[in-house]
Enzyme design. Sequence first.
Site, PDB file in Angstrom:
ATOM      1  N   LYS A 269      52.263  30.653  43.242  1.00 30.29           N
ATOM      2  CA  LYS A 269      50.956  30.024  43.005  1.00 30.29           C
ATOM      3  C   LYS A 269      51.105  28.506  42.978  1.00 30.29           C
ATOM      4  O   LYS A 269      50.277  27.782  43.547  1.00 30.29           O
ATOM      5  CB  LYS A 269      50.384  30.462  41.650  1.00 30.29           C
ATOM      6  CG  LYS A 269      49.896  31.879  41.558  1.00 30.29           C
ATOM      7  CD  LYS A 269      49.303  32.079  40.163  1.00 30.29           C
ATOM      8  CE  LYS A 269      48.832  33.481  39.910  1.00 30.29           C
ATOM      9  NZ  LYS A 269      48.340  33.651  38.516  1.00 30.29           N
TER      10      LYS A 269
ATOM     11  N   ASP B 276      43.948  32.982  37.414  1.00 34.95           N
ATOM     12  CA  ASP B 276      44.120  34.416  37.221  1.00 34.95           C
ATOM     13  C   ASP B 276      43.603  35.096  38.475  1.00 34.95           C
ATOM     14  O   ASP B 276      42.498  34.796  38.953  1.00 34.95           O
ATOM     15  CB  ASP B 276      43.390  34.936  35.981  1.00 34.95           C
ATOM     16  CG  ASP B 276      43.978  36.288  35.582  1.00 34.95           C
ATOM     17  OD1 ASP B 276      45.173  36.339  35.230  1.00 34.95           O
ATOM     18  OD2 ASP B 276      43.263  37.303  35.662  1.00 34.95           O
ATOM     19  N   SER B 277      44.426  35.972  39.020  1.00 37.56           N
ATOM     20  CA  SER B 277      44.086  36.527  40.322  1.00 37.56           C
ATOM     21  C   SER B 277      44.592  37.952  40.441  1.00 37.56           C
ATOM     22  O   SER B 277      45.349  38.434  39.599  1.00 37.56           O
ATOM     23  CB  SER B 277      44.670  35.632  41.426  1.00 37.56           C
ATOM     24  OG  SER B 277      46.005  35.282  41.138  1.00 37.56           O
TER      25      SER B 277
ATOM     26  N   PHE C 235      53.541  36.217  48.806  1.00 35.90           N
ATOM     27  CA  PHE C 235      54.056  36.890  47.611  1.00 35.90           C
ATOM     28  C   PHE C 235      53.150  38.077  47.291  1.00 35.90           C
ATOM     29  O   PHE C 235      52.144  38.317  47.983  1.00 35.90           O
ATOM     30  CB  PHE C 235      54.131  35.911  46.430  1.00 35.90           C
ATOM     31  CG  PHE C 235      52.800  35.461  45.891  1.00 35.90           C
ATOM     32  CD1 PHE C 235      52.029  34.525  46.577  1.00 35.90           C
ATOM     33  CD2 PHE C 235      52.301  35.960  44.683  1.00 35.90           C
ATOM     34  CE1 PHE C 235      50.795  34.110  46.075  1.00 35.90           C
ATOM     35  CE2 PHE C 235      51.072  35.545  44.168  1.00 35.90           C
ATOM     36  CZ  PHE C 235      50.325  34.619  44.870  1.00 35.90           C
TER      37      PHE C 235
ATOM     38  N   ARG D 255      42.290  31.819  46.692  1.00 31.12           N
ATOM     39  CA  ARG D 255      42.775  30.663  45.907  1.00 31.12           C
ATOM     40  C   ARG D 255      42.196  29.367  46.465  1.00 31.12           C
ATOM     41  O   ARG D 255      41.779  28.493  45.724  1.00 31.12           O
ATOM     42  CB  ARG D 255      44.316  30.666  45.961  1.00 31.12           C
ATOM     43  CG  ARG D 255      45.002  29.643  45.080  1.00 31.12           C
ATOM     44  CD  ARG D 255      46.421  30.032  44.745  1.00 31.12           C
ATOM     45  NE  ARG D 255      46.458  31.230  43.920  1.00 31.12           N
ATOM     46  CZ  ARG D 255      46.841  32.438  44.348  1.00 31.12           C
ATOM     47  NH1 ARG D 255      47.283  32.614  45.578  1.00 31.12           N
ATOM     48  NH2 ARG D 255      46.797  33.476  43.536  1.00 31.12           N
TER      49      ARG D 255
HETATM   50  P1  ITT Z   1      50.764  33.657  35.696  1.00 35.70           P
HETATM   51  O1  ITT Z   1      49.940  34.566  34.802  1.00 35.70           O
HETATM   52  O2  ITT Z   1      51.926  33.030  35.004  1.00 35.70           O
HETATM   53  O3  ITT Z   1      49.897  32.670  36.435  1.00 35.70           O
HETATM   54  P2  ITT Z   1      51.092  36.086  37.258  1.00 35.70           P
HETATM   55  O4  ITT Z   1      51.788  36.396  38.552  1.00 35.70           O
HETATM   56  O5  ITT Z   1      51.374  37.007  36.087  1.00 35.70           O
HETATM   57  O6  ITT Z   1      51.419  34.564  36.869  1.00 35.70           O
HETATM   58  P3  ITT Z   1      48.332  36.981  37.333  1.00 35.70           P
HETATM   59  O7  ITT Z   1      48.353  37.636  35.995  1.00 35.70           O
HETATM   60  O8  ITT Z   1      47.134  36.176  37.712  1.00 35.70           O
HETATM   61  O9  ITT Z   1      49.555  35.996  37.514  1.00 35.70           O
HETATM   62  O10 ITT Z   1      48.574  38.102  38.408  1.00 35.70           O
HETATM   63  C1  ITT Z   1      48.359  37.832  39.728  1.00 35.70           C
HETATM   64  C2  ITT Z   1      48.997  38.915  40.591  1.00 35.70           C
HETATM   65  O11 ITT Z   1      48.056  39.302  41.598  1.00 35.70           O
HETATM   66  C3  ITT Z   1      50.207  38.344  41.301  1.00 35.70           C
HETATM   67  O12 ITT Z   1      51.397  38.526  40.552  1.00 35.70           O
HETATM   68  C4  ITT Z   1      50.179  39.142  42.607  1.00 35.70           C
HETATM   69  O13 ITT Z   1      50.778  40.399  42.417  1.00 35.70           O
HETATM   70  C5  ITT Z   1      48.679  39.346  42.844  1.00 35.70           C
HETATM   71  N1  ITT Z   1      48.152  38.217  43.668  1.00 35.70           N
HETATM   72  C6  ITT Z   1      47.299  37.227  43.270  1.00 35.70           C
HETATM   73  N2  ITT Z   1      47.057  36.357  44.268  1.00 35.70           N
HETATM   74  C7  ITT Z   1      47.771  36.805  45.319  1.00 35.70           C
HETATM   75  C8  ITT Z   1      47.961  36.327  46.623  1.00 35.70           C
HETATM   76  O14 ITT Z   1      47.408  35.202  47.052  1.00 35.70           O
HETATM   77  N3  ITT Z   1      48.767  37.030  47.425  1.00 35.70           N
HETATM   78  C9  ITT Z   1      49.355  38.164  47.013  1.00 35.70           C
HETATM   79  N4  ITT Z   1      49.247  38.673  45.791  1.00 35.70           N
HETATM   80  C10 ITT Z   1      48.460  38.002  44.934  1.00 35.70           C
END
Ligand code: ITT
Length: 191
Positions: free
Chosen positions: A16, A72-73, A148, A177
């Site tokens: 991210k 958050d995604s 990712f 994003r």
């Molecule tokens: P932070 O909370 O520390 O930011 P995280 O990876 O735990 O990191 P999230 O809770 O927002 O973040 O979970 C997002 C997940 O959704 C991420 O780990 C991916 O598995 C998926 N994801 C989100 N955006 C994505 C993208 O652009 N491409 C692929 N997978 C994505």
Amino acid sequence: MAKITELFMATHNQSKIAEIAEMLKPYAIAIKSSNDIPYPETDETGTTFEENASLKVIDGFKASNMPTIADDSGICVKTLNDEPGVYSARYKGGYNTVLNKLGNIANANRDAYFVCVIAYTDKNGKIHLFRGESHGKIAKTPQGEGGFGYDPVFIPNGETKTYANMTKAEKSQTSHRKKALAKFMDFITSE
Ligand code: ITT
């Protein structure tokens, strides 16, 4: 307001950070992150992207005392009742579980969308939320080495390649994003 030249990004996800840092280059805004300032892992107890982005940005603002964003995604698969959604990062088996659950189901039933909510705290700690979505299909098999998370199995509408088969610049043309970030940039440049 004074132009922002640095933002703290409250995340431990290096992918991210890399995507957002690249998107912010044209605006000459540098990203500081948990690589620069210790920032605790936030307990993501919310049930919506908005709630979890808000929880993360509050912790990040407390840790950095700088203008802060959090992302958050996740991915929502329509035939799976929008699973894994906010639980995408914690979904056991990741995209393999999604592929197994969909099996050989026809393309018409493989609709999915990524969501990204960017939360921003201004210097007074007030929270602002910006949401972006990218709609597409779940591929039948993983393709590509880039990106990712769920990128190897997501093909955005109008494209034939998965996000993992695109450069960061190509992915950002349709990405959730980038859309959330564009709304955020409109906000801070008109503030
Ligand atoms: P932070 O909370 O520390 O930011 P995280 O990876 O735990 O990191 P999230 O809770 O927002 O973040 O979970 C997002 C997940 O959704 C991420 O780990 C991916 O598995 C998926 N994801 C989100 N955006 C994505 C993208 O652009 N491409 C692929 N997978 C994505």
